[in-house]
Motif scaffolding. Structure first.
Motif, PDB file in Angstrom:
ATOM      1  N   LYS A   1       2.019  -3.599   8.709  1.00 14.39           N
ATOM      2  CA  LYS A   1       2.517  -4.736   9.478  1.00 14.39           C
ATOM      3  C   LYS A   1       1.721  -4.920  10.758  1.00 14.39           C
ATOM      4  N   ARG A   2       1.371  -3.815  11.403  1.00 15.40           N
ATOM      5  CA  ARG A   2       0.596  -3.916  12.642  1.00 15.40           C
ATOM      6  C   ARG A   2      -0.819  -4.415  12.372  1.00 15.40           C
ATOM      7  N   LEU A   3      -1.385  -4.004  11.256  1.00 15.70           N
ATOM      8  CA  LEU A   3      -2.699  -4.539  10.891  1.00 15.70           C
ATOM      9  C   LEU A   3      -2.630  -6.050  10.739  1.00 15.70           C
ATOM     10  N   MET A   4      -1.544  -6.539  10.160  1.00 12.61           N
ATOM     11  CA  MET A   4      -1.381  -7.980   9.978  1.00 12.61           C
ATOM     12  C   MET A   4      -1.088  -8.691  11.298  1.00 12.61           C
ATOM     13  N   ASP A   5      -0.158  -8.131  12.075  1.00  8.99           N
ATOM     14  CA  ASP A   5       0.285  -8.799  13.298  1.00  8.99           C
ATOM     15  C   ASP A   5      -0.726  -8.708  14.438  1.00  8.99           C
ATOM     16  N   GLU A   6      -1.261  -7.511  14.654  1.00  5.59           N
ATOM     17  CA  GLU A   6      -2.097  -7.287  15.833  1.00  5.59           C
ATOM     18  C   GLU A   6      -3.588  -7.428  15.562  1.00  5.59           C
ATOM     19  N   CYS A   7      -3.976  -7.332  14.290  1.00  6.38           N
ATOM     20  CA  CYS A   7      -5.395  -7.510  13.952  1.00  6.38           C
ATOM     21  C   CYS A   7      -5.627  -8.821  13.198  1.00  6.38           C
ATOM     22  N   SER A   8      -4.556  -9.614  13.102  1.00  2.23           N
ATOM     23  CA  SER A   8      -4.647 -10.937  12.458  1.00  2.23           C
ATOM     24  C   SER A   8      -5.197 -10.851  11.033  1.00  2.23           C
ATOM     25  N   LEU A   9      -4.685  -9.898  10.270  1.00  2.90           N
ATOM     26  CA  LEU A   9      -5.110  -9.747   8.882  1.00  2.90           C
ATOM     27  C   LEU A   9      -4.015 -10.257   7.949  1.00  2.90           C
ATOM     28  N   THR A  10      -4.413 -10.787   6.794  1.00  2.00           N
ATOM     29  CA  THR A  10      -3.457 -11.199   5.776  1.00  2.00           C
ATOM     30  C   THR A  10      -3.121 -10.002   4.887  1.00  2.00           C
ATOM     31  N   GLN A  11      -2.098 -10.151   4.035  1.00  2.00           N
ATOM     32  CA  GLN A  11      -1.766  -9.088   3.087  1.00  2.00           C
ATOM     33  C   GLN A  11      -2.960  -8.782   2.194  1.00  2.00           C
ATOM     34  N   GLU A  12      -3.668  -9.841   1.772  1.00  2.00           N
ATOM     35  CA  GLU A  12      -4.842  -9.654   0.912  1.00  2.00           C
ATOM     36  C   GLU A  12      -5.918  -8.844   1.623  1.00  2.00           C
ATOM     37  N   GLN A  13      -6.150  -9.135   2.909  1.00  2.00           N
ATOM     38  CA  GLN A  13      -7.182  -8.416   3.671  1.00  2.00           C
ATOM     39  C   GLN A  13      -6.797  -6.953   3.882  1.00  2.00           C
ATOM     40  N   VAL A  14      -5.513  -6.702   4.146  1.00  2.00           N
ATOM     41  CA  VAL A  14      -5.042  -5.318   4.297  1.00  2.00           C
ATOM     42  C   VAL A  14      -5.233  -4.567   2.987  1.00  2.00           C
ATOM     43  N   ALA A  15      -4.837  -5.215   1.885  1.00  2.00           N
ATOM     44  CA  ALA A  15      -4.985  -4.597   0.562  1.00  2.00           C
ATOM     45  C   ALA A  15      -6.456  -4.295   0.270  1.00  2.00           C
ATOM     46  N   ASP A  16      -7.330  -5.224   0.641  1.00  2.00           N
ATOM     47  CA  ASP A  16      -8.768  -5.044   0.402  1.00  2.00           C
ATOM     48  C   ASP A  16      -9.310  -3.870   1.216  1.00  2.00           C
ATOM     49  N   ARG A  17      -8.915  -3.779   2.492  1.00  2.00           N
ATOM     50  CA  ARG A  17      -9.390  -2.684   3.343  1.00  2.00           C
ATOM     51  C   ARG A  17      -8.891  -1.329   2.861  1.00  2.00           C
ATOM     52  N   MET A  18      -7.667  -1.303   2.328  1.00  2.00           N
ATOM     53  CA  MET A  18      -7.075  -0.045   1.890  1.00  2.00           C
ATOM     54  C   MET A  18      -7.345   0.270   0.423  1.00  2.00           C
ATOM     55  N   LYS A  19      -8.049  -0.664  -0.269  1.00  2.00           N
ATOM     56  CA  LYS A  19      -8.341  -0.501  -1.706  1.00  2.00           C
ATOM     57  C   LYS A  19      -7.042  -0.361  -2.498  1.00  2.00           C
ATOM     58  N   LYS A  20      -6.064  -1.199  -2.138  1.00  2.00           N
ATOM     59  CA  LYS A  20      -4.766  -1.208  -2.809  1.00  2.00           C
ATOM     60  C   LYS A  20      -4.536  -2.573  -3.448  1.00  2.00           C
ATOM     61  N   GLU A  21      -3.598  -2.604  -4.402  1.00  2.00           N
ATOM     62  CA  GLU A  21      -3.163  -3.876  -4.950  1.00  2.00           C
ATOM     63  C   GLU A  21      -2.332  -4.611  -3.895  1.00  2.00           C
ATOM     64  N   ARG A  22      -2.399  -5.955  -3.893  1.00  2.00           N
ATOM     65  CA  ARG A  22      -1.625  -6.724  -2.933  1.00  2.00           C
ATOM     66  C   ARG A  22      -0.131  -6.452  -3.111  1.00  2.00           C
ATOM     67  N   SER A  23       0.310  -6.259  -4.361  1.00  2.00           N
ATOM     68  CA  SER A  23       1.727  -5.994  -4.633  1.00  2.00           C
ATOM     69  C   SER A  23       2.180  -4.681  -3.993  1.00  2.00           C
ATOM     70  N   THR A  24       1.271  -3.691  -3.921  1.00  2.00           N
ATOM     71  CA  THR A  24       1.599  -2.409  -3.289  1.00  2.00           C
ATOM     72  C   THR A  24       1.870  -2.601  -1.808  1.00  2.00           C
ATOM     73  N   VAL A  25       0.999  -3.365  -1.148  1.00  2.00           N
ATOM     74  CA  VAL A  25       1.174  -3.652   0.279  1.00  2.00           C
ATOM     75  C   VAL A  25       2.476  -4.424   0.487  1.00  2.00           C
ATOM     76  N   ALA A  26       2.739  -5.404  -0.377  1.00  2.00           N
ATOM     77  CA  ALA A  26       3.962  -6.213  -0.265  1.00  2.00           C
ATOM     78  C   ALA A  26       5.209  -5.341  -0.412  1.00  2.00           C
ATOM     79  N   ASN A  27       5.175  -4.385  -1.335  1.00  2.00           N
ATOM     80  CA  ASN A  27       6.329  -3.493  -1.541  1.00  2.00           C
ATOM     81  C   ASN A  27       6.596  -2.629  -0.319  1.00  2.00           C
ATOM     82  N   TYR A  28       5.527  -2.147   0.325  1.00  2.00           N
ATOM     83  CA  TYR A  28       5.709  -1.360   1.544  1.00  2.00           C
ATOM     84  C   TYR A  28       6.310  -2.222   2.655  1.00  2.00           C
TER      85      TYR A  28
END
Length: 306
Positions: free
Chosen positions: A152-179
């Motif tokens: 959430k902080r990556l999204m809020d404070e670094c202006s990243l989308t769920q897709e960008q967070v998932a890409d940086r973490m090498k995770k599926e977008r659904s995994t990030v959404a579930n967290y």
């Protein structure tokens, strides 16, 4: 396994050999670090830094540290020094801010070390936050809530989308959404996940219930009866199924003023069940407290001191 074997070999060579290997450890750490978001960010390998010149990162996503494990690590560091360097950022005031390795840093302070091997990066505030979050998410054994908060902080404070967070973490977008969905759970449930009393599987099942009071009821059942994830999933499924015929009548709820809504919510939290408060214009009203079985009624009566 390889790092463990290397450390065992190094320990056999004595303290001098350990200290001589610090530069190699620093370079290995540098190669494995995530890249900063700004291409102009400079990075430099450092040596040993005085402990007094290092400040803890206030944006550190991890807050829970096992005191016994810290003590054991500090005793090992006191005997053999520290092998794996921490990562710090060079600040404008000449000091260094911790990016990763707070557990090692704390244990080193407990062991009485005056300086510590470190890998030094230069970064602005946003880059520092992103580095800290990415580094901890990749390296530390964070619990599910800490991971959720970091995303959430990556999204809020670094202006990243769920897709960008998932890409940086090498995770599926659904995994990030579930967290991220876990952060919608009541504080009591989040704390239990943080403390290891409930697994992420339990929490994901509970969040299938829209009603907070029902979530708290299932949470209490899971804790007191030691329910497995499958048992919690079955309980939630049954509650959702039983609720469907009532939806038409329940949608006619009267909207309460904010002050009375807070009272209703506080009572729901106190009794861990659904509470309906009704207040008429003349000041009269009623309170309805739901229970799911006889055991639940006894629990509510105990909470009322009846």
């Amino acid at each position: 396994m390889t790092n463990s074997n290397n450390k065992k070999k190094a320990l056999g060579l004595g303290i001098k050999a350990l200290l001589n290997n610090i530069d190699e450890e620093l370079k290995a750490t540098a190669d494995s670090l995530p890249a900063a978001s700004n291409k102009n960010t400079a990075a430099v390998v450092g040596g040993r830094i005085p402990m007094e010149q290092i400040e803890v990162n206030p944006k550190q996503p991890r807050h829970d540290f096992d005191e016994q494990a810290l003590k054991e690590l500090s005793e090992s560091i006191a005997l053999h020094d520290i092998i794996q360097p921490i990562t710090v950022a060079k600040m404008a005031n000449g000091k260094f801010r911790l990016i990763s390795g707070e557990r090692r840093f704390r244990a080193s302070k407990m062991a009485g070390l005056k300086d510590i091997p470190a890998y030094i990066r230069t970064a602005d505030d946003q880059e520092l936050l992103e580095l800290a979050l990415l580094e901890n998410l990749q390296r530390e054994n964070l619990n599910a809530i800490e991971i959720s908060l970091s995303y959430k902080r990556l999204m809020d404070e670094c202006s990243l989308t769920q897709e960008q967070v998932a890409d940086r973490m090498k995770k599926e977008r659904s995994t990030v959404a579930n967290y991220l969905r876990l952060l919608k759970l009541p504080p009591d449930i989040q704390k239990s996940v943080r403390d290891g009393l409930l697994s992420m599987g339990h929490a994901r099942a509970i969040i299938g219930l829209e009603n907070v009071e029902e979530q708290l009821y299932v949470y209490r059942e899971a804790i007191t009866k030691g329910l497995s994830v499958r048992q919690v999933e079955a309980l939630v499924k049954n509650m959702v199924h039983e609720k469907k015929p009532l939806e038409k009548t329940e949608n006619k709820e009267v909207k309460l003023p904010p002050a009375y809504k807070r009272i209703q919510d506080n009572m729901s939290t106190h009794f861990s069940t659904k509470v309906s408060l009704e207040r008429k214009k003349n000041g009269k009203g009623s309170i309805m407290i739901e229970f799911y079985n006889d055991e639940d009624l006894e629990r509510i009566m105990e909470a009322m001191k009846i």
